[in-house]
Design a protein around this motif. Structure first.
Motif, PDB file in Angstrom:
ATOM      1  N   ARG A 109      49.635 -18.541 -68.896  1.00 29.72           N
ATOM      2  CA  ARG A 109      51.078 -18.818 -68.946  1.00 29.72           C
ATOM      3  C   ARG A 109      51.434 -20.059 -68.125  1.00 29.72           C
ATOM      4  NH1 ARG A 109      54.208 -15.115 -65.069  1.00 29.72           N
ATOM      5  NH2 ARG A 109      52.980 -16.517 -63.752  1.00 29.72           N
ATOM      6  N   ASP A 110      50.869 -20.163 -66.917  1.00 34.51           N
ATOM      7  CA  ASP A 110      51.170 -21.315 -66.059  1.00 34.51           C
ATOM      8  C   ASP A 110      50.690 -22.619 -66.701  1.00 34.51           C
ATOM      9  OD1 ASP A 110      52.230 -19.534 -64.269  1.00 34.51           O
ATOM     10  OD2 ASP A 110      50.481 -19.506 -62.944  1.00 34.51           O
ATOM     11  N   LEU A 111      49.497 -22.573 -67.304  1.00 37.26           N
ATOM     12  CA  LEU A 111      49.000 -23.779 -67.977  1.00 37.26           C
ATOM     13  C   LEU A 111      49.908 -24.179 -69.134  1.00 37.26           C
ATOM     14  CD1 LEU A 111      45.150 -23.033 -68.064  1.00 37.26           C
ATOM     15  CD2 LEU A 111      46.326 -24.776 -66.691  1.00 37.26           C
ATOM     16  N   ALA A 112      50.347 -23.200 -69.910  1.00 39.04           N
ATOM     17  CA  ALA A 112      51.202 -23.484 -71.061  1.00 39.04           C
ATOM     18  C   ALA A 112      52.556 -24.031 -70.614  1.00 39.04           C
ATOM     19  CB  ALA A 112      51.388 -22.228 -71.900  1.00 39.04           C
ATOM     20  N   GLU A 113      53.084 -23.496 -69.512  1.00 39.39           N
ATOM     21  CA  GLU A 113      54.374 -23.983 -69.027  1.00 39.39           C
ATOM     22  C   GLU A 113      54.249 -25.397 -68.446  1.00 39.39           C
ATOM     23  OE1 GLU A 113      55.732 -20.954 -66.369  1.00 39.39           O
ATOM     24  OE2 GLU A 113      56.636 -19.753 -67.987  1.00 39.39           O
ATOM     25  N   ASP A 114      53.130 -25.679 -67.768  1.00 37.37           N
ATOM     26  CA  ASP A 114      52.898 -27.049 -67.286  1.00 37.37           C
ATOM     27  C   ASP A 114      52.805 -28.025 -68.465  1.00 37.37           C
ATOM     28  OD1 ASP A 114      52.941 -26.286 -64.662  1.00 37.37           O
ATOM     29  OD2 ASP A 114      50.747 -26.127 -64.472  1.00 37.37           O
ATOM     30  N   ALA A 115      52.100 -27.610 -69.498  1.00 43.07           N
ATOM     31  CA  ALA A 115      51.975 -28.464 -70.691  1.00 43.07           C
ATOM     32  C   ALA A 115      53.330 -28.690 -71.345  1.00 43.07           C
ATOM     33  CB  ALA A 115      51.003 -27.830 -71.680  1.00 43.07           C
ATOM     34  N   LEU A 116      54.170 -27.653 -71.331  1.00 39.88           N
ATOM     35  CA  LEU A 116      55.493 -27.787 -71.927  1.00 39.88           C
ATOM     36  C   LEU A 116      56.352 -28.767 -71.121  1.00 39.88           C
ATOM     37  CD1 LEU A 116      57.646 -26.984 -73.972  1.00 39.88           C
ATOM     38  CD2 LEU A 116      58.203 -25.014 -72.511  1.00 39.88           C
ATOM     39  N   ARG A 117      56.266 -28.713 -69.796  1.00 43.96           N
ATOM     40  CA  ARG A 117      57.048 -29.641 -68.973  1.00 43.96           C
ATOM     41  C   ARG A 117      56.636 -31.097 -69.237  1.00 43.96           C
ATOM     42  NH1 ARG A 117      56.913 -25.311 -65.180  1.00 43.96           N
ATOM     43  NH2 ARG A 117      54.882 -26.025 -64.370  1.00 43.96           N
ATOM     44  N   ARG A 118      55.324 -31.312 -69.341  1.00 51.07           N
ATOM     45  CA  ARG A 118      54.855 -32.673 -69.627  1.00 51.07           C
ATOM     46  C   ARG A 118      55.290 -33.104 -71.029  1.00 51.07           C
ATOM     47  NH1 ARG A 118      50.165 -30.594 -67.195  1.00 51.07           N
ATOM     48  NH2 ARG A 118      49.187 -30.370 -69.255  1.00 51.07           N
ATOM     49  N   ALA A 119      55.206 -32.172 -71.954  1.00 50.05           N
ATOM     50  CA  ALA A 119      55.608 -32.493 -73.329  1.00 50.05           C
ATOM     51  C   ALA A 119      57.096 -32.813 -73.384  1.00 50.05           C
ATOM     52  CB  ALA A 119      55.278 -31.321 -74.250  1.00 50.05           C
ATOM     53  N   GLY A 126      60.441 -40.437 -75.848  1.00 48.94           N
ATOM     54  CA  GLY A 126      60.109 -40.875 -77.193  1.00 48.94           C
ATOM     55  C   GLY A 126      58.634 -41.045 -77.437  1.00 48.94           C
ATOM     56  N   ALA A 127      57.800 -40.639 -76.459  1.00 51.11           N
ATOM     57  CA  ALA A 127      56.356 -40.807 -76.608  1.00 51.11           C
ATOM     58  C   ALA A 127      55.698 -39.606 -77.294  1.00 51.11           C
ATOM     59  CB  ALA A 127      55.722 -41.023 -75.236  1.00 51.11           C
ATOM     60  N   LEU A 128      56.455 -38.570 -77.609  1.00 53.51           N
ATOM     61  CA  LEU A 128      55.883 -37.379 -78.247  1.00 53.51           C
ATOM     62  C   LEU A 128      56.752 -36.993 -79.429  1.00 53.51           C
ATOM     63  CD1 LEU A 128      53.572 -35.227 -77.802  1.00 53.51           C
ATOM     64  CD2 LEU A 128      55.317 -33.806 -76.706  1.00 53.51           C
ATOM     65  N   SER A 129      56.113 -36.674 -80.517  1.00 54.13           N
ATOM     66  CA  SER A 129      56.848 -36.333 -81.740  1.00 54.13           C
ATOM     67  C   SER A 129      57.526 -34.968 -81.599  1.00 54.13           C
ATOM     68  CB  SER A 129      55.893 -36.298 -82.931  1.00 54.13           C
ATOM     69  OG  SER A 129      54.971 -35.235 -82.799  1.00 54.13           O
ATOM     70  N   ASP A 130      58.501 -34.749 -82.469  1.00 51.66           N
ATOM     71  CA  ASP A 130      59.189 -33.453 -82.477  1.00 51.66           C
ATOM     72  C   ASP A 130      58.221 -32.311 -82.799  1.00 51.66           C
ATOM     73  OD1 ASP A 130      61.542 -34.723 -81.888  1.00 51.66           O
ATOM     74  OD2 ASP A 130      62.284 -34.732 -83.958  1.00 51.66           O
ATOM     75  N   ALA A 131      57.291 -32.569 -83.705  1.00 49.18           N
ATOM     76  CA  ALA A 131      56.336 -31.520 -84.101  1.00 49.18           C
ATOM     77  C   ALA A 131      55.444 -31.134 -82.930  1.00 49.18           C
ATOM     78  CB  ALA A 131      55.497 -31.998 -85.277  1.00 49.18           C
ATOM     79  N   ASP A 132      54.961 -32.106 -82.186  1.00 47.16           N
ATOM     80  CA  ASP A 132      54.105 -31.805 -81.032  1.00 47.16           C
ATOM     81  C   ASP A 132      54.890 -31.090 -79.933  1.00 47.16           C
ATOM     82  OD1 ASP A 132      51.884 -32.890 -82.235  1.00 47.16           O
ATOM     83  OD2 ASP A 132      52.139 -34.871 -81.308  1.00 47.16           O
ATOM     84  N   PHE A 133      56.126 -31.484 -79.747  1.00 52.40           N
ATOM     85  CA  PHE A 133      56.957 -30.817 -78.747  1.00 52.40           C
ATOM     86  C   PHE A 133      57.227 -29.366 -79.153  1.00 52.40           C
ATOM     87  CE2 PHE A 133      61.237 -29.682 -77.154  1.00 52.40           C
ATOM     88  CZ  PHE A 133      60.932 -29.644 -75.796  1.00 52.40           C
ATOM     89  N   GLN A 134      57.484 -29.157 -80.423  1.00 55.95           N
ATOM     90  CA  GLN A 134      57.713 -27.794 -80.915  1.00 55.95           C
ATOM     91  C   GLN A 134      56.458 -26.939 -80.750  1.00 55.95           C
ATOM     92  OE1 GLN A 134      60.565 -26.601 -81.805  1.00 55.95           O
ATOM     93  NE2 GLN A 134      59.833 -24.566 -82.392  1.00 55.95           N
ATOM     94  N   ARG A 135      55.298 -27.532 -80.981  1.00 55.20           N
ATOM     95  CA  ARG A 135      54.036 -26.808 -80.806  1.00 55.20           C
ATOM     96  C   ARG A 135      53.857 -26.394 -79.347  1.00 55.20           C
ATOM     97  NH1 ARG A 135      51.044 -30.516 -82.397  1.00 55.20           N
ATOM     98  NH2 ARG A 135      51.182 -29.981 -84.618  1.00 55.20           N
ATOM     99  N   ALA A 136      54.135 -27.280 -78.411  1.00 52.34           N
ATOM    100  CA  ALA A 136      54.012 -26.957 -76.990  1.00 52.34           C
ATOM    101  C   ALA A 136      54.990 -25.855 -76.589  1.00 52.34           C
ATOM    102  CB  ALA A 136      54.238 -28.202 -76.145  1.00 52.34           C
TER     103      ALA A 136
END
Length: 222
Positions: A109-119, A126-136
């Protein structure tokens, strides 16, 4: 074919003894009398006392067939061990977050939340697409659900452990209760069962009387 042994016919309990005294008669009576019954049902394997035997409190009077009680107790202990292993750690101070299963789910959970914050930062710039952000976002949500599921699962396992512990304690008591013991020191006034008979908690196995001290009743003529 074998014939079941017939229970010996025990003579009736002795009546109170009348002792002549100046001015009347004195009756010597037992201070206490008990119809001793088993706490568990079972088949009689040993009768350890006869009429007239003197016993102390806690002395064994009758032994029931132990093998069934031992098997039940062993199975209960095995189930308890499995439930304890499922939980792990100190069951006396149970903490779901201290178990290996929940710790692993918390780390994911902590890893996923860290990844979400970076995403989120990358997506905002604007460096990450909407699809990648939705996946995170979906991965972080799934990790939180897995953590909650792990906590609930371990709590359920702990409740199962408590139930297994109660069953194991009850089985151990039943094994101990398969030996019927004297509730107080006294004398066996009557033996009521024989080897091979099946007894229940509603059936007395011996009549036990306490004759020390005796209770004296004086009958004074009118």
């Amino acid at each position: 074919a074998t014939t079941a042994a017939q229970a010996p016919q025990s003579p009736p309990a002795l009546p109170d003894v009348l002792v002549p005294q100046p001015g009347g008669m004195t009756a010597e009576q037992a201070d206490m009398q008990s119809e001793v019954t088993p706490l568990v049902a079972g088949r009689v394997m040993q009768v350890l006392v006869e009429r007239g035997a003197r016993v102390r409190e806690g002395d064994p009077l009758v032994r029931l067939r132990e093998v069934d009680f031992r098997t039940t107790a062993a199975q209960a202990q095995a189930t308890l061990g499995q439930a304890r292993a499922r939980i792990g750690g100190d069951v006396g101070r149970f903490d779901p977050d201290a178990t290996a299963e929940v710790r692993a789910a918390a780390a994911n959970r902590d890893l996923a939340e860290d990844a979400l914050r970076r995403a989120q930062q990358l997506h905002t710039s604007g460096a990450l697409s909407d699809a990648d952000f939705q996946r995170a976002t979906l991965q972080a949500t799934a990790a939180r659900e897995q953590y909650r599921s792990a906590v609930n699962g371990v709590r359920g396992a702990y409740y199962g452990y408590q139930q297994a512990q109660a069953v194991a304690q009850q089985a151990a008591r039943a094994l101990d209760d398969s030996t019927i013991r004297a509730p107080f020191s006294g004398e066996v006034a009557e033996r009521k069962i024989s080897v091979g008979e099946y007894v229940t908690p509603q059936r007395a196995v011996v009549t036990l009387v306490r004759t020390d001290p005796l209770r004296m009743e004086i009958q004074v003529p009118q």
